[in-house]
Design a protein around this motif. Structure first.
Motif, PDB file in Angstrom:
ATOM      1  N   LEU A  49       0.864  -1.173   0.000  1.00  0.00           N
ATOM      2  CA  LEU A  49       0.000   0.000   0.000  1.00  0.00           C
ATOM      3  C   LEU A  49       0.901   1.223   0.000  1.00  0.00           C
ATOM      4  O   LEU A  49       1.668   1.447   0.937  1.00  0.00           O
ATOM      5  CB  LEU A  49      -0.906   0.006   1.237  1.00  0.00           C
ATOM      6  CG  LEU A  49      -1.842   1.203   1.365  1.00  0.00           C
ATOM      7  CD1 LEU A  49      -2.860   1.214   0.222  1.00  0.00           C
ATOM      8  CD2 LEU A  49      -2.559   1.167   2.704  1.00  0.00           C
ATOM      9  N   LEU A  50       0.833   2.022  -1.056  1.00  0.00           N
ATOM     10  CA  LEU A  50       1.678   3.208  -1.173  1.00  0.00           C
ATOM     11  C   LEU A  50       0.835   4.456  -0.940  1.00  0.00           C
ATOM     12  O   LEU A  50      -0.045   4.779  -1.741  1.00  0.00           O
ATOM     13  CB  LEU A  50       2.348   3.249  -2.546  1.00  0.00           C
ATOM     14  CG  LEU A  50       3.362   2.121  -2.702  1.00  0.00           C
ATOM     15  CD1 LEU A  50       2.993   1.219  -3.847  1.00  0.00           C
ATOM     16  CD2 LEU A  50       4.730   2.683  -2.860  1.00  0.00           C
ATOM     17  N   ASP A  51       1.117   5.128   0.159  1.00  0.00           N
ATOM     18  CA  ASP A  51       0.392   6.332   0.551  1.00  0.00           C
ATOM     19  C   ASP A  51       1.402   7.317   1.130  1.00  0.00           C
ATOM     20  O   ASP A  51       1.603   7.376   2.340  1.00  0.00           O
ATOM     21  CB  ASP A  51      -0.685   5.975   1.584  1.00  0.00           C
ATOM     22  CG  ASP A  51      -1.545   7.165   1.978  1.00  0.00           C
ATOM     23  OD1 ASP A  51      -1.487   8.204   1.292  1.00  0.00           O
ATOM     24  OD2 ASP A  51      -2.272   7.056   2.979  1.00  0.00           O
ATOM     25  N   ALA A  59       9.548   7.656  -4.895  1.00  0.00           N
ATOM     26  CA  ALA A  59      10.586   7.121  -5.787  1.00  0.00           C
ATOM     27  C   ALA A  59      11.519   6.195  -5.019  1.00  0.00           C
ATOM     28  O   ALA A  59      11.907   5.126  -5.523  1.00  0.00           O
ATOM     29  CB  ALA A  59      11.368   8.267  -6.428  1.00  0.00           C
ATOM     30  N   PHE A  60      11.884   6.584  -3.807  1.00  0.00           N
ATOM     31  CA  PHE A  60      12.780   5.765  -2.991  1.00  0.00           C
ATOM     32  C   PHE A  60      12.174   4.382  -2.751  1.00  0.00           C
ATOM     33  O   PHE A  60      12.829   3.357  -2.962  1.00  0.00           O
ATOM     34  CB  PHE A  60      13.050   6.458  -1.652  1.00  0.00           C
ATOM     35  CG  PHE A  60      13.808   5.605  -0.675  1.00  0.00           C
ATOM     36  CD1 PHE A  60      15.174   5.407  -0.821  1.00  0.00           C
ATOM     37  CD2 PHE A  60      13.166   4.984   0.386  1.00  0.00           C
ATOM     38  CE1 PHE A  60      15.883   4.605   0.080  1.00  0.00           C
ATOM     39  CE2 PHE A  60      13.863   4.195   1.283  1.00  0.00           C
ATOM     40  CZ  PHE A  60      15.219   4.003   1.129  1.00  0.00           C
ATOM     41  N   TYR A  61      10.912   4.334  -2.331  1.00  0.00           N
ATOM     42  CA  TYR A  61      10.301   3.034  -2.046  1.00  0.00           C
ATOM     43  C   TYR A  61      10.026   2.223  -3.308  1.00  0.00           C
ATOM     44  O   TYR A  61      10.100   0.989  -3.279  1.00  0.00           O
ATOM     45  CB  TYR A  61       9.050   3.190  -1.184  1.00  0.00           C
ATOM     46  CG  TYR A  61       9.412   3.261   0.274  1.00  0.00           C
ATOM     47  CD1 TYR A  61       9.808   2.115   0.964  1.00  0.00           C
ATOM     48  CD2 TYR A  61       9.421   4.465   0.959  1.00  0.00           C
ATOM     49  CE1 TYR A  61      10.185   2.173   2.292  1.00  0.00           C
ATOM     50  CE2 TYR A  61       9.788   4.530   2.295  1.00  0.00           C
ATOM     51  CZ  TYR A  61      10.163   3.372   2.956  1.00  0.00           C
ATOM     52  OH  TYR A  61      10.543   3.430   4.266  1.00  0.00           O
ATOM     53  N   GLN A 163      -6.888 -13.443  -1.099  1.00  0.00           N
ATOM     54  CA  GLN A 163      -6.334 -14.389  -2.087  1.00  0.00           C
ATOM     55  C   GLN A 163      -4.952 -14.914  -1.695  1.00  0.00           C
ATOM     56  O   GLN A 163      -4.336 -15.652  -2.450  1.00  0.00           O
ATOM     57  CB  GLN A 163      -6.227 -13.707  -3.452  1.00  0.00           C
ATOM     58  CG  GLN A 163      -7.548 -13.344  -4.084  1.00  0.00           C
ATOM     59  CD  GLN A 163      -7.334 -12.591  -5.387  1.00  0.00           C
ATOM     60  OE1 GLN A 163      -6.501 -12.964  -6.213  1.00  0.00           O
ATOM     61  NE2 GLN A 163      -8.098 -11.526  -5.585  1.00  0.00           N
ATOM     62  N   GLY A 164      -4.463 -14.534  -0.526  1.00  0.00           N
ATOM     63  CA  GLY A 164      -3.190 -15.071  -0.057  1.00  0.00           C
ATOM     64  C   GLY A 164      -1.991 -14.151  -0.211  1.00  0.00           C
ATOM     65  O   GLY A 164      -0.872 -14.544   0.109  1.00  0.00           O
ATOM     66  N   TYR A 165      -2.192 -12.957  -0.709  1.00  0.00           N
ATOM     67  CA  TYR A 165      -1.090 -11.986  -0.781  1.00  0.00           C
ATOM     68  C   TYR A 165      -0.869 -11.438   0.624  1.00  0.00           C
ATOM     69  O   TYR A 165      -1.807 -11.195   1.366  1.00  0.00           O
ATOM     70  CB  TYR A 165      -1.429 -10.836  -1.742  1.00  0.00           C
ATOM     71  CG  TYR A 165      -1.395 -11.248  -3.188  1.00  0.00           C
ATOM     72  CD1 TYR A 165      -0.271 -11.017  -3.979  1.00  0.00           C
ATOM     73  CD2 TYR A 165      -2.480 -11.892  -3.769  1.00  0.00           C
ATOM     74  CE1 TYR A 165      -0.242 -11.406  -5.311  1.00  0.00           C
ATOM     75  CE2 TYR A 165      -2.463 -12.287  -5.088  1.00  0.00           C
ATOM     76  CZ  TYR A 165      -1.341 -12.044  -5.846  1.00  0.00           C
ATOM     77  OH  TYR A 165      -1.315 -12.442  -7.165  1.00  0.00           O
ATOM     78  N   ARG A 166       0.382 -11.227   0.960  1.00  0.00           N
ATOM     79  CA  ARG A 166       0.725 -10.710   2.284  1.00  0.00           C
ATOM     80  C   ARG A 166       0.980  -9.216   2.184  1.00  0.00           C
ATOM     81  O   ARG A 166       1.699  -8.750   1.301  1.00  0.00           O
ATOM     82  CB  ARG A 166       1.974 -11.405   2.841  1.00  0.00           C
ATOM     83  CG  ARG A 166       1.822 -12.901   2.976  1.00  0.00           C
ATOM     84  CD  ARG A 166       0.733 -13.239   3.986  1.00  0.00           C
ATOM     85  NE  ARG A 166       0.647 -14.674   4.182  1.00  0.00           N
ATOM     86  CZ  ARG A 166      -0.450 -15.370   4.002  1.00  0.00           C
ATOM     87  NH1 ARG A 166      -1.550 -14.791   3.636  1.00  0.00           N
ATOM     88  NH2 ARG A 166      -0.453 -16.675   4.228  1.00  0.00           N
ATOM     89  N   LEU A 167       0.391  -8.461   3.113  1.00  0.00           N
ATOM     90  CA  LEU A 167       0.597  -7.022   3.155  1.00  0.00           C
ATOM     91  C   LEU A 167       2.017  -6.720   3.593  1.00  0.00           C
ATOM     92  O   LEU A 167       2.466  -7.222   4.633  1.00  0.00           O
ATOM     93  CB  LEU A 167      -0.403  -6.365   4.111  1.00  0.00           C
ATOM     94  CG  LEU A 167      -0.292  -4.843   4.241  1.00  0.00           C
ATOM     95  CD1 LEU A 167      -0.576  -4.153   2.925  1.00  0.00           C
ATOM     96  CD2 LEU A 167      -1.239  -4.349   5.327  1.00  0.00           C
ATOM     97  N   VAL A 168       2.709  -5.919   2.816  1.00  0.00           N
ATOM     98  CA  VAL A 168       4.062  -5.488   3.168  1.00  0.00           C
ATOM     99  C   VAL A 168       3.936  -4.040   3.644  1.00  0.00           C
ATOM    100  O   VAL A 168       3.700  -3.144   2.840  1.00  0.00           O
ATOM    101  CB  VAL A 168       5.016  -5.580   1.953  1.00  0.00           C
ATOM    102  CG1 VAL A 168       6.412  -5.132   2.351  1.00  0.00           C
ATOM    103  CG2 VAL A 168       5.025  -7.001   1.392  1.00  0.00           C
ATOM    104  N   PRO A 169       4.061  -3.820   4.955  1.00  0.00           N
ATOM    105  CA  PRO A 169       3.889  -2.449   5.452  1.00  0.00           C
ATOM    106  C   PRO A 169       5.107  -1.581   5.161  1.00  0.00           C
ATOM    107  O   PRO A 169       6.234  -1.992   5.367  1.00  0.00           O
ATOM    108  CB  PRO A 169       3.722  -2.649   6.970  1.00  0.00           C
ATOM    109  CG  PRO A 169       4.368  -3.968   7.258  1.00  0.00           C
ATOM    110  CD  PRO A 169       4.301  -4.789   6.001  1.00  0.00           C
ATOM    111  N   ILE A 170       4.835  -0.412   4.611  1.00  0.00           N
ATOM    112  CA  ILE A 170       5.882   0.585   4.406  1.00  0.00           C
ATOM    113  C   ILE A 170       5.346   1.918   4.891  1.00  0.00           C
ATOM    114  O   ILE A 170       4.163   2.208   4.768  1.00  0.00           O
ATOM    115  CB  ILE A 170       6.355   0.667   2.944  1.00  0.00           C
ATOM    116  CG1 ILE A 170       5.190   0.802   1.963  1.00  0.00           C
ATOM    117  CG2 ILE A 170       7.183  -0.547   2.575  1.00  0.00           C
ATOM    118  CD1 ILE A 170       5.608   0.912   0.528  1.00  0.00           C
ATOM    119  N   PHE A 171       6.229   2.709   5.457  1.00  0.00           N
ATOM    120  CA  PHE A 171       5.803   3.969   6.071  1.00  0.00           C
ATOM    121  C   PHE A 171       6.583   5.123   5.514  1.00  0.00           C
ATOM    122  O   PHE A 171       7.730   5.050   5.258  1.00  0.00           O
ATOM    123  CB  PHE A 171       6.011   3.921   7.581  1.00  0.00           C
ATOM    124  CG  PHE A 171       5.388   2.712   8.220  1.00  0.00           C
ATOM    125  CD1 PHE A 171       4.051   2.721   8.564  1.00  0.00           C
ATOM    126  CD2 PHE A 171       6.130   1.567   8.462  1.00  0.00           C
ATOM    127  CE1 PHE A 171       3.476   1.603   9.157  1.00  0.00           C
ATOM    128  CE2 PHE A 171       5.566   0.463   9.048  1.00  0.00           C
ATOM    129  CZ  PHE A 171       4.232   0.478   9.395  1.00  0.00           C
TER     130      PHE A 171
END
Length: 171
Positions: A49-51, A59-61, A163-171
């Protein structure tokens, strides 16, 4: 042998010994990997999730996500990654951004455009929330190639996690 000459020889001898040791020390350090985490894993299903409120951070992430995709592949895991863009981040995905934003962050916006294209070329699905584009005043037709507009980014997250995708948290 004079004292200064002995001192120079001793110093050179110590330096040679240290230099001879350095390549061995570095060679003995293994290249980092993710073997423990990837044991038995053949496919890496992740949804990001990109917010972000800053195009440079975006750009960095995106660059880090690209490296993650490459790292999975390098370690024998098939990457299956999805990016969901919401909030202010959608402002950085337009081929015709706000002029003030362009003046302040032209290089970062260029980097975002390049990375969006590269990630799409690597098979990374990228979805843009239509609610966010409406709220932020971004014309969906102006979004970079490789992006897909979806009705609601939160629904995408719920659906992909189901559907089995894992959330990758980025801040």
């Amino acid at each position: 042998m004079t004292r200064p000459f002995r001192h120079i020889l001793l110093t050179l001898g110590l330096a040679a010994g240290v230099l001879a040791f350095l390549p061995t020390a570095y060679a003995a350090t293994p290249e980092p990997d993710d073997a423990m985490a990837l044991r038995g894993v053949t496919e890496g299903k992740g949804v990001f999730l990109l917010d972000f409120s800053n195009p440079r951070k975006t750009a960095f992430y995106l660059s880090i996500i690209k490296q993650t995709h490459q790292g999975l592949r390098r370690q024998g895991v098939k990457p299956d990654l999805i990016l969901v863009y919401i909030g202010e981040t959608v402002r950085y995905l337009s081929s015709s951004p706000d002029p003030k934003l362009l003046v302040e962050h032209e290089d970062a916006l260029e980097a975002v455009a390049i990375l969006v294209k590269e990630l799409a070329g690597m098979g990374v699905r990228q979805e843009v929330c239509a609610i966010a584009t409406q709220v932020m005043g971004v014309n969906n037709a102006s979004l970079h190639e490789g992006l897909t507009v979806v009705a609601d980014g939160f629904i995408s997250l719920i659906g992909y996690q189901t559907q089995g995708y894992r959330l990758v948290p980025i801040f």
